[in-house]
Structures are given as structure tokens and as C-alpha cells.
Design a protein around this motif. Structure first.
Motif, short mmCIF file in Angstrom:
data_model
loop_
_atom_site.label_atom_id
_atom_site.label_comp_id
_atom_site.label_asym_id
_atom_site.label_seq_id
_atom_site.Cartn_x
_atom_site.Cartn_y
_atom_site.Cartn_z
N ASP A 70 0.66 -1.11 -0.06
CA ASP A 70 0.10 0.12 0.00
C ASP A 70 1.06 1.28 -0.07
O ASP A 70 1.27 1.71 1.12
N LEU A 71 1.28 1.72 -1.04
CA LEU A 71 2.09 2.97 -1.48
C LEU A 71 1.59 4.19 -0.49
O LEU A 71 2.46 4.73 0.25
N PRO A 72 0.42 4.75 -0.59
CA PRO A 72 0.04 5.88 0.16
C PRO A 72 0.12 5.48 1.72
O PRO A 72 0.66 6.42 2.21
N ALA A 73 -0.10 4.34 2.28
CA ALA A 73 0.04 4.29 3.71
C ALA A 73 1.54 4.20 3.88
O ALA A 73 1.77 4.71 4.96
N THR A 74 2.27 3.46 3.02
CA THR A 74 3.81 3.45 3.69
C THR A 74 4.49 4.77 3.50
O THR A 74 5.10 5.23 4.37
N LEU A 75 4.03 5.74 2.33
CA LEU A 75 4.47 7.06 2.32
C LEU A 75 3.83 8.05 3.69
O LEU A 75 4.78 8.62 4.33
N ALA A 76 2.49 7.53 4.10
CA ALA A 76 2.13 8.33 5.17
C ALA A 76 2.85 7.88 6.40
O ALA A 76 3.18 8.76 7.30
N ALA A 77 3.10 6.62 6.60
CA ALA A 77 4.20 6.27 7.77
C ALA A 77 5.44 6.92 7.76
O ALA A 77 5.96 7.37 8.75
N ARG A 131 6.01 9.90 6.27
CA ARG A 131 6.17 11.39 6.62
C ARG A 131 5.96 11.53 8.20
O ARG A 131 6.68 12.48 8.68
N GLU A 132 5.03 10.67 8.75
CA GLU A 132 4.80 10.87 10.02
C GLU A 132 5.98 10.46 11.10
O GLU A 132 6.14 11.11 12.07
N ALA A 133 6.90 9.56 10.30
CA ALA A 133 8.10 9.25 11.30
C ALA A 133 9.22 10.05 10.89
O ALA A 133 10.43 10.22 11.54
N GLY A 134 9.01 11.24 10.01
CA GLY A 134 10.11 12.53 9.93
C GLY A 134 10.72 12.19 8.75
O GLY A 134 11.73 12.90 8.49
N GLY A 135 10.49 11.34 7.64
CA GLY A 135 10.86 11.53 6.29
C GLY A 135 10.13 12.35 5.38
O GLY A 135 9.13 13.01 5.77
N LEU A 136 10.56 12.14 4.01
CA LEU A 136 9.99 13.06 3.25
C LEU A 136 9.79 12.11 1.85
O LEU A 136 10.31 10.99 1.51
N GLU A 137 8.52 12.31 1.20
CA GLU A 137 8.20 11.97 0.10
C GLU A 137 9.00 12.81 -1.19
O GLU A 137 8.55 13.77 -1.28
N THR A 138 9.78 12.03 -2.01
CA THR A 138 10.39 12.66 -2.95
C THR A 138 10.04 12.48 -4.23
O THR A 138 10.26 13.23 -5.22
N LEU A 139 9.45 11.46 -4.30
CA LEU A 139 8.66 11.18 -5.75
C LEU A 139 7.24 10.59 -5.44
O LEU A 139 7.30 9.26 -4.76
N GLU A 140 5.94 11.09 -5.95
CA GLU A 140 4.69 10.47 -5.48
C GLU A 140 4.86 9.11 -6.37
O GLU A 140 5.43 8.80 -7.21
N PRO A 141 3.74 8.19 -5.85
CA PRO A 141 3.48 7.19 -6.59
C PRO A 141 3.25 7.27 -8.02
O PRO A 141 2.46 8.13 -8.36
N THR A 142 3.95 6.48 -8.80
CA THR A 142 4.00 6.52 -10.38
C THR A 142 3.93 5.41 -10.96
O THR A 142 4.77 4.44 -10.52
N ASP A 143 3.22 5.14 -12.02
CA ASP A 143 3.09 3.78 -12.49
C ASP A 143 4.33 3.99 -13.46
O ASP A 143 4.44 4.77 -14.54
N ILE A 144 4.98 2.63 -13.78
CA ILE A 144 6.28 2.36 -14.48
C ILE A 144 5.55 1.47 -15.56
O ILE A 144 5.81 0.02 -15.29
N ALA A 145 4.80 2.03 -16.56
CA ALA A 145 4.37 1.16 -17.64
C ALA A 145 3.48 0.04 -17.11
O ALA A 145 2.81 0.34 -16.15
N ASP A 146 3.58 -1.22 -17.50
CA ASP A 146 3.05 -2.40 -16.78
C ASP A 146 3.81 -3.13 -15.91
O ASP A 146 3.49 -4.27 -15.46
N LEU A 147 5.01 -2.29 -15.42
CA LEU A 147 5.98 -3.12 -14.42
C LEU A 147 5.57 -2.96 -13.18
O LEU A 147 5.56 -4.12 -12.24
N GLY A 148 4.98 -2.04 -12.63
CA GLY A 148 4.70 -1.82 -11.45
C GLY A 148 4.58 -0.31 -11.05
O GLY A 148 4.47 0.48 -11.80
N ARG A 149 4.20 0.03 -9.86
CA ARG A 149 4.01 1.15 -9.15
C ARG A 149 5.05 1.63 -8.17
O ARG A 149 5.16 0.61 -7.27
N MET A 150 5.75 2.91 -8.40
CA MET A 150 6.89 3.10 -7.42
C MET A 150 6.72 4.55 -6.79
O MET A 150 5.79 5.33 -7.14
N ALA A 151 7.54 4.43 -5.65
CA ALA A 151 7.78 5.90 -5.13
C ALA A 151 8.86 6.21 -4.31
O ALA A 151 9.62 5.09 -4.49
N LEU A 152 9.32 7.23 -4.26
CA LEU A 152 10.57 7.53 -3.69
C LEU A 152 10.50 8.05 -2.43
O LEU A 152 9.82 9.22 -2.31
#
Length: 268
Positions: free
Chosen positions: A84-91, A93-114
Motif C-alpha cells: 500500500d504505497l500511500p499508507a507506507t508514504l504516510a508512515a 512522513r509521520e516518522a520524519g521522512g520525506l516523499e520525494t516522488l509520488e506514486p507513479t506507474d512504470i508502464a505495466d511493470l509496477g508502481r513506485m515511489a521515492l
């Protein structure tokens, strides 16, 4: 060689090289690991190189893309499985990290975030579609370990525990504290404390480690191909390892594991 069918949440799943010179990087990794590669065109993201073992049709081991900006530096990014990318990103941010790239589809390979952790160490999140991640791990010329170098290890323990549910276990592999992070009973990553032996101002970072049959021979081969040795071949309890920077400056580790470690990692 046994291939991976799926990665559980919180496990390292992929390593990706960002390089200012894809052709030079391709020559280096082909020469060092015997990797093959093929190119995918991923929409607006441009060309993406997939490294494989055993020929172009072999299992995927890592990815590569050109640096997005001239001012950026070459580096490897370690990706971890998320259901669950949004839930992991929220965790994060709450723990003091930063979201540097929002969830993005990489063609039909998968969905990533940084993301980056509170000390600025970058890492990736991966939710698979048709690319589960690396097709093979814990095999010669494939990724076997990922390691965080951090200055505030207590803060890092809190952060990654909150984001991935990792449990920290201390080991005595080094003169300073070394941490294994575990999911259940399995160690999935490590952390080394950046003490006074590290250059002042050197940033916290993740490093992927790749299995080689002979650490010393592979280190020598890496130097022949243009790499620089950062940590020379060194024995610790689970392995003989070294750390190098490739010809473009990206940091990676080479590992020859002991027989005991191999037996332990083969357990279900």
C-alpha cells in the motif's frame, strides 16, 4: 538457479542505478558481473535498462536509468516492497521522512515511489504489476544484501520500524554497532553506524551488495574496469566483503558469503 516468485512486504525487492553515463555503466557491470541487458521505453520517463543474468532472456537482477539532472550524482537506490504505497508514504512522513516522488506507474511493470529518511538517505517503494522485482537474489552476480549507513542509529531504528515494521537486532560484526533488521525471523537489511572513521559530512545512504565467488578477485577486476576501492576486502563473521565506487561514482558492495550464512539463508 532458483528464481524469486514474490517478495513479502518490507523486503528489499530491487536495486536501480542512476548514472551520468549509461554506456560506461553498462560496460562496467557487464565486465564485473557478466550481466546482460535490454532497453525498455517507459513513456515520459524515457529509456530504462534492465540487467539480467544468463542472457537477455534470463532473470532480472537490477535496473538502470540516466540521471535526471546534470547536477545529480551517480547512485544506487534500494527498493522495498509495499502492499500500500500511500499508507507506507504516510508512515514515512509521520516518522520524519520525506516523499520525494509520488506514486507513479512504470508502464505495466509496477508502481513506485521515492522517499528519504530523516537523515536524508534515499530509498524506493515498489508495488509490482508484471515485474515483481529482482527475478533472482542470493545467487552469484545477484543482490544478496542491502545496508544503511547512518549517523543517528537510534533515530533510524525508530523510523524504519515505523515504516516497515522492522525489528532491530544488534550484531558484533564490526568494532562499532551493527544492526540487523528483521521481518519475522528473517534478516532483510543491515545498518552500520557512521562513526569517526567516516569523512565529515558524508551523507547517510543505502548500499546494495552483490554476491561474488571471490571477493578479492572481483575487487581487483572492478579496479581494472575503472572502480575505486572504498573498503578493501575484509573478513567478518558472515562473509568477506568490500565496498567500491563504480567508474561514475555509484557505491556498491561485493560479498562472498560463508557456508554457514548460505545454509541459514536457504531456510524457509
Amino acid at each position: 538457479m532458483p528464481e524469486v516468485t514474490a517478495f513479502p512486504p518490507g523486503h528489499p525487492t530491487w536495486a536501480e542505478l542512476a548514472t551520468p553515463d549509461p554506456q560506461a555503466s553498462e560496460r562496467f557491470y557487464r565486465g564485473l558481473f557478466g550481466w546482460y541487458s535490454y532497453t525498455l521505453t517507459v513513456g515520459d520517463l524515457g529509456d530504462y535498462e534492465i540487467f539480467t543474468l544468463g542472457g537477455v532472456q534470463g532473470p532480472e537482477v537490477a535496473g538502470m536509468q540516466a540521471l535526471a539532472y546534470d547536477s545529480a550524482t551517480a547512485s544506487w537506490t534500494c527498493y522495498f516492497r509495499s502492499d500500500d504505497l500511500p499508507a507506507t508514504l504516510a508512515a514515512a512522513r509521520e516518522a520524519g521522512g520525506l516523499e520525494t516522488l509520488e506514486p507513479t506507474d512504470i508502464a505495466d511493470l509496477g508502481r513506485m515511489a521515492l522517499c528519504s529518511d530523516p537523515e536524508g538517505a534515499d530509498f524506493g517503494l515498489w508495488y509490482p504489476y508484471n515485474l515483481k522485482g529482482a527475478g533472482v537474489v542470493d545467487e552469484p552476480s545477484a543482490m544478496i544484501w542491502v545496508e544503511l549507513a547512518a549517523r543517528d542509529i537510534q533515530r533510524a531504528r525508530r523510523f524504519y520500524g515505523a515504516v516497515f515494521g522492522w525489528r532491530a537486532v544488534d550484531r558484533d560484526y564490526y568494532d562499532s554497532v551493527y544492526t540487523h533488521w528483521k521481518v519475522g525471523d528473517r534478516a532483510v537489511a543491515g545498518m552500520v553506524s557512521m562513526d569517526e572513521h567516516w569523512p565529515p559530512g558524508y551523507p547517510s545512504h543505502w548500499t546494495p551488495f552483490f554476491w561474488v565467488a571471490d571477493c578479492d578477485a572481483s575487487a581487483a577486476r572492478a579496479v581494472e574496469l575503472g572502480a575505486q576501492i572504498r573498503i578493501p576486502p575484509t573478513d567478518i563473521k558472515p562473509c568477506r566483503f568490500c565496498v567500491v565506487t563504480d567508474p561514475t561514482g555509484a557505491r556498491l558492495g561485493l560479498v562472498t558469503p560463508t557456508t554457514d550464512v548460505l545454509a541459514e539463508r536457504e531456510r524457509p
